[in-house]
Write an enzyme that holds these catalytic residues in place. Structure first.
Site, PDB file in Angstrom:
ATOM      1  N   ASP A   1       5.691   2.998   6.579  1.00  0.00           N
ATOM      2  CA  ASP A   1       6.083   2.370   5.465  1.00  0.00           C
ATOM      3  C   ASP A   1       6.173   3.500   4.136  1.00  0.00           C
ATOM      4  O   ASP A   1       6.964   3.141   3.507  1.00  0.00           O
ATOM      5  CB  ASP A   1       4.572   1.589   5.255  1.00  0.00           C
ATOM      6  CG  ASP A   1       4.483   0.330   6.136  1.00  0.00           C
ATOM      7  OD1 ASP A   1       5.338   0.065   7.000  1.00  0.00           O
ATOM      8  OD2 ASP A   1       3.512  -0.444   6.084  1.00  0.00           O
TER       9      ASP A   1
ATOM     10  N   SER B   1       0.873  -1.120   0.029  1.00  0.00           N
ATOM     11  CA  SER B   1      -0.014  -0.008  -0.148  1.00  0.00           C
ATOM     12  C   SER B   1       0.977   1.252  -0.115  1.00  0.00           C
ATOM     13  O   SER B   1       0.570   2.296  -0.696  1.00  0.00           O
ATOM     14  CB  SER B   1      -0.863  -0.013   1.218  1.00  0.00           C
ATOM     15  OG  SER B   1      -0.400   0.047   2.624  1.00  0.00           O
TER      16      SER B   1
HETATM   17  N1  LIG Z   1      -0.265  -2.616  -6.589  1.00  0.00           N
HETATM   18  C1  LIG Z   1      -1.362  -1.989  -6.098  1.00  0.00           C
HETATM   19  N2  LIG Z   1      -2.681  -1.868  -6.874  1.00  0.00           N
HETATM   20  C2  LIG Z   1      -3.826  -1.278  -6.611  1.00  0.00           C
HETATM   21  N3  LIG Z   1      -3.865  -1.073  -5.100  1.00  0.00           N
HETATM   22  C3  LIG Z   1      -2.746  -1.551  -4.336  1.00  0.00           C
HETATM   23  C4  LIG Z   1      -1.643  -2.035  -4.739  1.00  0.00           C
HETATM   24  N4  LIG Z   1      -0.734  -2.429  -3.716  1.00  0.00           N
HETATM   25  C5  LIG Z   1      -1.602  -2.059  -2.569  1.00  0.00           C
HETATM   26  N5  LIG Z   1      -2.759  -1.553  -2.856  1.00  0.00           N
HETATM   27  C6  LIG Z   1      -3.835  -1.253  -1.940  1.00  0.00           C
HETATM   28  O1  LIG Z   1      -3.336  -1.550  -0.782  1.00  0.00           O
HETATM   29  C7  LIG Z   1      -4.351  -2.422  -0.028  1.00  0.00           C
HETATM   30  C8  LIG Z   1      -3.244  -3.383   0.746  1.00  0.00           C
HETATM   31  O2  LIG Z   1      -2.741  -2.652   1.912  1.00  0.00           O
HETATM   32  P1  LIG Z   1      -2.270  -3.317   3.113  1.00  0.00           P
HETATM   33  O3  LIG Z   1      -1.621  -2.363   4.002  1.00  0.00           O
HETATM   34  O4  LIG Z   1      -3.669  -4.035   3.653  1.00  0.00           O
HETATM   35  O5  LIG Z   1      -1.284  -4.299   2.696  1.00  0.00           O
HETATM   36  P2  LIG Z   1       0.501  -4.375   2.669  1.00  0.00           P
HETATM   37  O6  LIG Z   1       0.495  -2.570   2.336  1.00  0.00           O
HETATM   38  O7  LIG Z   1       0.613  -5.220   1.480  1.00  0.00           O
HETATM   39  O8  LIG Z   1       1.126  -4.664   3.968  1.00  0.00           O
HETATM   40  P3  LIG Z   1       1.743  -4.036   5.139  1.00  0.00           P
HETATM   41  O9  LIG Z   1       0.816  -2.563   5.278  1.00  0.00           O
HETATM   42  O10 LIG Z   1       1.373  -4.865   6.444  1.00  0.00           O
HETATM   43  O11 LIG Z   1       3.126  -3.690   4.902  1.00  0.00           O
HETATM   44  C9  LIG Z   1      -4.843  -3.105  -1.045  1.00  0.00           C
HETATM   45  O12 LIG Z   1      -5.837  -3.707  -0.634  1.00  0.00           O
HETATM   46  C10 LIG Z   1      -5.137  -2.134  -2.167  1.00  0.00           C
HETATM   47  O13 LIG Z   1      -6.263  -1.094  -1.719  1.00  0.00           O
HETATM   48  C1  LIG Z   2       1.286  -2.735  11.324  1.00  0.00           C
HETATM   49  C2  LIG Z   2       1.812  -1.250  10.962  1.00  0.00           C
HETATM   50  O1  LIG Z   2       3.062  -0.963  11.926  1.00  0.00           O
HETATM   51  C3  LIG Z   2       3.033  -1.688   9.952  1.00  0.00           C
HETATM   52  C4  LIG Z   2       2.360  -2.222   8.657  1.00  0.00           C
HETATM   53  O2  LIG Z   2       3.439  -2.434   7.835  1.00  0.00           O
HETATM   54  C5  LIG Z   2       1.170  -0.364  10.522  1.00  0.00           C
HETATM   55  C6  LIG Z   2       1.652   0.989  10.401  1.00  0.00           C
HETATM   56  O3  LIG Z   2       2.954   1.093  11.065  1.00  0.00           O
HETATM   57  O4  LIG Z   2       1.219   1.850   9.679  1.00  0.00           O
HETATM   58 MG   LIG Z   3      -0.117  -1.484   3.881  1.00  0.00          MG
END
Ligand SMILES: Nc1ncnc2c1ncn2[C@@H]1O[C@H](COP(=O)(O)OP(=O)(O)OP(=O)(O)O)[C@@H](O)[C@H]1O
Ligand SMILES: C[C@@](O)(CCO)CC(=O)[O-]
Ligand SMILES: [Mg+2]
Length: 397
Positions: free
Chosen positions: A218, A155
């Protein structure tokens, strides 16, 4: 808009890295320190102008392909160039939210929160950054080599490439171009810093749309790259002594949502403050221990092997604290058990609840799994501008 900037008319190809959190996920939301580094897996955005009035968004990773007529979009929000981060994007007026949601829902609504959050983040950034009167049609596509929703910052990568592209396209930040004559080239480091801080700031807003209550770690890693310690409200600090670590990333492929997991920890903190506060303090102590370990290594007081041995124990401790926060998952415990049988230590990384686990490897250890990456100390946001259908050499902003 920056003093000497103007809307940028060319196509843009932007990329930003994912991240691995070594220590401090979730606790970082409560102003404890996280240790994180960028990964060699990236999200890529391609933007080009259109000759019609259409804004087209193509997000194959979440199965979204949508077009809107420019004139159907809400009025631009007043652009806040200086730091005005007091309001949460989701606290926008109810009427505006309804207008945006009706654009997203359209005729083929399939109640998919991944699509909804991604489209809402795009539209929010678009109406915040578009210059009033700008009637250029636009096509934006984003594709990632990161697994989406698996703890590796997909994300944030998405947020950073969107923010960078729209900031450049609407002229809020300046792009260094090849047309600058040799004798006009000056030290642009201040300009670069300002551009990165704008990218980071707007990416945080997109993360707020997707996550609800992000700490900012992030998007900071995706914007600035490298391995750093991060504390909410204080920002990044360098991690003296960090060079590289060998890590194994295992994707459990169990889907989960960071927004939901962060909200769950929030509930626990509200219901059990006397239990949760010491847990968060213990995570701070783990991040501090890790940072001081790298420093002692830099000063020649501890060997690389001693560093890895201590990180192994810190991985266990941090994982168990995350489990107490309620964000582990049977699939993650299984990865821990299997790697433990091979003498390796594993913790969840990112928001947990499924997604990825990270295992620390010793030098010389052979990783049989396919998901093997070197964690590098420098992997910043890179930006490429295709020129006359040829990709120019990539450069950094
Ligand atoms: N390549 C992409 N294209 C479109 N939307 C995306 C993409 N990558 C992430 N997203 C958006 O971000 C959401 C995922 O975000 P989420 O924060 O839940 O997971 P993450 O960022 O992979 O994991 P984390 O936050 O734990 O590092 C997806 O459901 C979508 O809405
Ligand atoms: C779970 C969390 O600590 C990390 C997600 O990659 C959420 C955040 O810091 O925004
Ligand atoms: Mg995320």
């Amino acid at each position: 808009m920056a003093a000497d900037s103007k809307p940028y008319d060319g196509p843009l190809l932007i990329s930003a890295p994912g991240k691995v959190i070594l220590f401090g996920e979730h606790a970082v939301v409560y102003k404890k320190t996280a240790i994180a580094a960028s990964l060699g897996l990236r999200s890529y955005l391609y933007l080009e102008n259109r000759s019609d009035n259409v804004i087209h968004l193509e997000l194959p990773d979440v199965g979204l392909s949508r077009s809107w007529n420019l004139h159907d979009l809400p009025q631009p929000l007043p652009y806040a160039g200086s730091a005005d981060d007091s309001h949460h994007p989701l606290d926008m007026p109810a009427e505006l939210k309804q207008q945006l949601m009706s654009l997203i829902i359209g005729d083929d609504y399939d109640k998919n929160p991944a699509k909804e959050q991604a489209a809402l983040a795009f539209l929010y950034l678009y109406i915040s950054l578009v210059t009033p009167g700008d009637v250029r049609g636009l096509s934006v596509s984003v594709k990632s080599t990161l697994p989406v929703g698996a703890g590796l910052g997909s994300s944030a990568g998405f947020a950073v490439v969107l923010a960078t592209a729209l900031l450049i396209h609407f002229g809020h930040i300046v792009v260094p171009t090849k047309t600058v004559a040799e004798d006009q080239v000056q030290d642009r480091s201040e300009e670069r810093e300002q551009a990165l801080s704008q990218v980071n700031r707007w990416a945080f807003k997109a993360e707020q749309v997707i996550h609800g209550n992000p700490s900012g770690v992030d998007n900071a890693v995706a914007s600035y790259g490298g391995a750093k310690r991060y504390t909410k409200g204080e920002g990044f600090a360098s991690l003296r002594g960090f060079k590289s670590l060998r890590l194994l990333l295992t994707n459990t492929t169990v889907p989960r949502s960071t927004a939901v997991l962060v909200a769950g920890v929030g509930d626990k903190c509200r219901n059990f403050p006397n239990v949760m506060n010491p847990i968060m303090d213990a995570v701070q102590a783990i991040s501090d221990d890790c940072a001081s370990l790298f420093e002692r290594h830099a000063d020649g007081e501890v060997s690389k092997e001693q560093v890895v041995t201590r990180i192994e124990d810190l991985f266990d401790l941090n994982h168990c604290l995350l489990s107490a926060m309620g964000v582990s998952h049977p699939s993650l415990e299984q990865v821990r058990n299997i790697t433990r049988q091979h003498g390796l230590r594993t913790k969840l990384t990112g928001a947990g609840g499924g997604g990825c686990a990270v295992t620390i490897l010793r030098d010389g250890e052979f990783a049989k799994s396919v998901g093997f990456f070197y964690l590098s100390s420098a992997n910043p946001l890179t930006l490429q501008i295709p020129h006359k259908k040829r990709l120019m050499p990539s450069f950094q902003i």
